[in-house]
Design a protein around this motif. Structure first.
Motif, PDB file in Angstrom:
ATOM      1  N   ASN A   1       0.818  -1.215   0.000  1.00 21.14           N
ATOM      2  CA  ASN A   1       0.000   0.000   0.000  1.00 21.14           C
ATOM      3  C   ASN A   1       0.854   1.268   0.000  1.00 21.14           C
TER       4      ASN A   1
ATOM      5  N   PRO B   1       2.136  12.221  -6.807  1.00 22.71           N
ATOM      6  CA  PRO B   1       2.832  12.826  -7.952  1.00 22.71           C
ATOM      7  C   PRO B   1       3.839  13.910  -7.562  1.00 22.71           C
ATOM      8  N   ASP B   2       3.590  14.600  -6.481  1.00 27.67           N
ATOM      9  CA  ASP B   2       4.492  15.660  -6.047  1.00 27.67           C
ATOM     10  C   ASP B   2       5.812  15.052  -5.561  1.00 27.67           C
TER      11      ASP B   2
ATOM     12  N   ARG C   1       6.900  15.145  -1.906  1.00 21.14           N
ATOM     13  CA  ARG C   1       6.167  14.387  -0.895  1.00 21.14           C
ATOM     14  C   ARG C   1       6.093  12.908  -1.223  1.00 21.14           C
TER      15      ARG C   1
ATOM     16  N   ARG D   1      -3.488   7.702   2.242  1.00 18.25           N
ATOM     17  CA  ARG D   1      -4.588   6.868   1.747  1.00 18.25           C
ATOM     18  C   ARG D   1      -5.245   7.357   0.450  1.00 18.25           C
ATOM     19  N   PRO D   2      -5.498   8.665   0.300  1.00 16.27           N
ATOM     20  CA  PRO D   2      -6.151   9.077  -0.949  1.00 16.27           C
ATOM     21  C   PRO D   2      -5.295   8.821  -2.186  1.00 16.27           C
ATOM     22  N   TYR D   3      -4.025   8.534  -2.004  1.00 22.02           N
ATOM     23  CA  TYR D   3      -3.146   8.330  -3.145  1.00 22.02           C
ATOM     24  C   TYR D   3      -2.967   6.858  -3.483  1.00 22.02           C
TER      25      TYR D   3
ATOM     26  N   GLU E   1      -4.619   3.840  -5.147  1.00 22.80           N
ATOM     27  CA  GLU E   1      -5.759   3.527  -6.007  1.00 22.80           C
ATOM     28  C   GLU E   1      -6.309   2.152  -5.686  1.00 22.80           C
TER      29      GLU E   1
ATOM     30  N   PHE F   1      -5.797  -0.923  -3.137  1.00 24.98           N
ATOM     31  CA  PHE F   1      -5.064  -1.270  -1.934  1.00 24.98           C
ATOM     32  C   PHE F   1      -5.128  -2.762  -1.656  1.00 24.98           C
TER      33      PHE F   1
ATOM     34  N   THR G   1      -1.898   0.517   5.887  1.00 20.96           N
ATOM     35  CA  THR G   1      -1.258   1.675   5.260  1.00 20.96           C
ATOM     36  C   THR G   1      -0.449   2.366   6.349  1.00 20.96           C
ATOM     37  N   ARG G   2       0.106   3.508   6.043  1.00 22.89           N
ATOM     38  CA  ARG G   2       0.741   4.310   7.077  1.00 22.89           C
ATOM     39  C   ARG G   2      -0.106   5.546   7.280  1.00 22.89           C
ATOM     40  N   MET G   3       0.195   6.308   8.322  1.00 27.93           N
ATOM     41  CA  MET G   3      -0.536   7.543   8.554  1.00 27.93           C
ATOM     42  C   MET G   3       0.397   8.735   8.371  1.00 27.93           C
TER      43      MET G   3
ATOM     44  N   ASN H   1      -6.182   4.467  11.535  1.00 27.69           N
ATOM     45  CA  ASN H   1      -5.442   5.374  10.656  1.00 27.69           C
ATOM     46  C   ASN H   1      -4.541   4.580   9.722  1.00 27.69           C
ATOM     47  N   CYS H   2      -4.111   3.412  10.185  1.00 29.27           N
ATOM     48  CA  CYS H   2      -3.235   2.572   9.367  1.00 29.27           C
ATOM     49  C   CYS H   2      -3.906   1.250   9.007  1.00 29.27           C
TER      50      CYS H   2
ATOM     51  N   PHE I   1     -10.587   4.137  -0.345  1.00 31.53           N
ATOM     52  CA  PHE I   1     -10.218   5.162   0.635  1.00 31.53           C
ATOM     53  C   PHE I   1     -10.863   6.486   0.272  1.00 31.53           C
ATOM     54  N   GLU I   2     -11.245   7.221   1.280  1.00 36.11           N
ATOM     55  CA  GLU I   2     -11.912   8.503   1.041  1.00 36.11           C
ATOM     56  C   GLU I   2     -10.907   9.589   0.714  1.00 36.11           C
TER      57      GLU I   2
ATOM     58  N   LYS J   1      -4.052  15.660  -4.217  1.00 40.06           N
ATOM     59  CA  LYS J   1      -4.042  14.741  -5.339  1.00 40.06           C
ATOM     60  C   LYS J   1      -4.266  15.405  -6.704  1.00 40.06           C
TER      61      LYS J   1
ATOM     62  N   GLU K   1      -1.786  17.030 -10.498  1.00 43.03           N
ATOM     63  CA  GLU K   1      -1.410  16.741 -11.879  1.00 43.03           C
ATOM     64  C   GLU K   1      -2.559  16.204 -12.705  1.00 43.03           C
TER      65      GLU K   1
END
Lengths: 255, 150
Positions: free
Chosen positions: A72, A77-78, A81, A171-173, A175, A177, A183-185, B114-115, B124-125, B146, B149
């Protein structure tokens, strides 16, 4: 029976009874926590990357895709980050001390596969104030995300840039999972963990499994008969910034 | 007493105001939360899990991640794979009906989720910040969310 014999017998019986679980010492139970059976174990895990095979297929990114999907890892894209566990970079950046003006034709701009080197003497572990990053006995430099406070000392200490910081909620990045892995926070540092969660199920790391050209070799560096040890004995290999004394466990087979 | 006509009503109003939660809720009962229990037995007894699940989870995460001990042998000798997502949540497969009901009642917000990914998650929201930014028409470029780009 005289007193001397009685005392001897009593001492022997007490010793025996104490050693037998469930006789006098009723509270002794089966050990509550045990390592998983069937896990892959080693004295020092390491990886060799056959870089020639990698160069034959420049478009192939299967290892990166597999790793980033199952763990995950977000695609941000940045560039400032971004989060990466395994990635590619040019020879000049990977081995800044190695290029020379004459072999540039051979090596300049050639991609190299990068990941955490799982150093023998990891500087990230030494500087971590919470011991969120630590070295396991089998050589894996682990992250305990529960403990990471995001101070980024480890990122400053790592000479390989192998660690990423979560500047935003990842998470929003993500697509697609993998529901089996967390995931991480926001606010923690992350990196490659040599697929510790697959090793304990008896599987090899995801990148090694995903590589259809067999360019990645994973194994025990301290086992003389392992494939990786035989390869490292028979072929010329280089490590990143070995002069720093961190003892990277990732080897690049170039000869 | 000077100004007793103002001070005494003032004191009375103050006391009523401060004790407002006590007499407002007096003799009212609030229904205890009813978490939806899955069938079968948990790793330990219900009473133990109710009172000690946080200690157990804390111990589990240390044993599994830091010591490499993935197998838990419970007090009745059964063995379990230590994992929140791949262990606990295989039976408790609805976080909102199990974890959240009590946690909301007790106003406890653990940051496990959170994880760790609850099993009912399909996608995911969007981050909450971006909704706020959209409300104030802050260009996403400024904060690097997000849409930078896309």
């Amino acid at each position: 029976m005289d007193r001397r014999k009685f005392l001897k017998l009593a001492a022997i019986s007490a010793t025996l009874a104490g050693g037998v679980p469930g006789f006098f010492n009723r509270e002794v139970k089966a050990k509550a926590y045990t390592p998983p059976p069937g896990a892959l174990t080693a004295r020092r895990w390491g990886m060799a990357i056959d870089i020639k095979k990698c160069w034959e297929h420049p478009e192939c990114n299967d290892c990166i895709k597999a790793c980033h999907y199952i763990h995950n890892v977000p695609h941000i894209p940045d560039r400032k980050r971004e989060v990466k566990w395994i990635w590619k970079d040019e020879f000049e950046h990977v081995f800044p001390d190695k290029p020379n003006e004459f072999n540039n034709i051979l090596l300049a701009h050639k991609p190299f596969l990068l990941l955490c080197n799982h150093c023998e003497h990891p500087p990230c572990v030494r500087v971590c104030p919470t011991q969120a990053t630590f070295k396991r006995e089998d050589g894996i430099v682990m992250m305990d995300y529960h403990r990471c406070i995001g101070c980024r000392f480890c990122m400053a200490a790592c000479p390989f840039g192998a660690r990423s910081f979560n500047w935003v909620d990842p998470r929003p990045y993500i697509e697609h999972f993998n529901p089996e892995f967390p995931t991480r926070m926001k606010g923690v540092v992350e990196k490659c963990l040599f697929c510790y969660e697959r090793l304990e199920k008896g599987q090899i790391p995801a990148c090694v499994e995903a590589c259809k050209h067999k360019a990645l070799i994973f194994g025990d560096l301290e086992d003389e008969n392992s494939e990786i040890s035989r390869l490292l004995r028979s072929r010329f290999s280089i490590r990143r910034k070995a002069e720093l004394g961190t003892g990277p466990s990732v080897f690049y087979l170039i000869g | 007493m000077y100004n007793s006509d103002k001070v005494i009503p003032g004191i009375i109003i103050f006391v009523l105001f401060v004790t407002f939660p006590i007499w407002w809720n007096h003799a009212k009962t609030v229904a205890a939360p009813q978490p939806e229990l899955p069938k079968g037995r948990c790793v330990e007894s219900k009473a133990y899990m109710r009172s000690h699940h946080m200690q157990l989870l804390n111990r589990w995460r240390n044993e599994a991640i830091r010591e490499g001990m993935r197998i838990y042998t419970s007090s009745d000798g059964k063995r379990f794979w230590i994992s929140l997502q791949n262990g606990c949540m295989k039976c408790h497969h609805d976080k909102s009906k199990f974890c959240d009901r009590c946690h909301r009642f007790a106003a406890v917000e653990p940051y496990c989720w959170n994880c760790h990914i609850p099993p009912e998650t399909k996608k995911f929201e969007e981050p909450r910040a971006s909704r706020l930014l959209r409300l104030f028409h802050v260009p996403p470029k400024l904060v690097g969310t997000k849409n930078t780009e896309e």
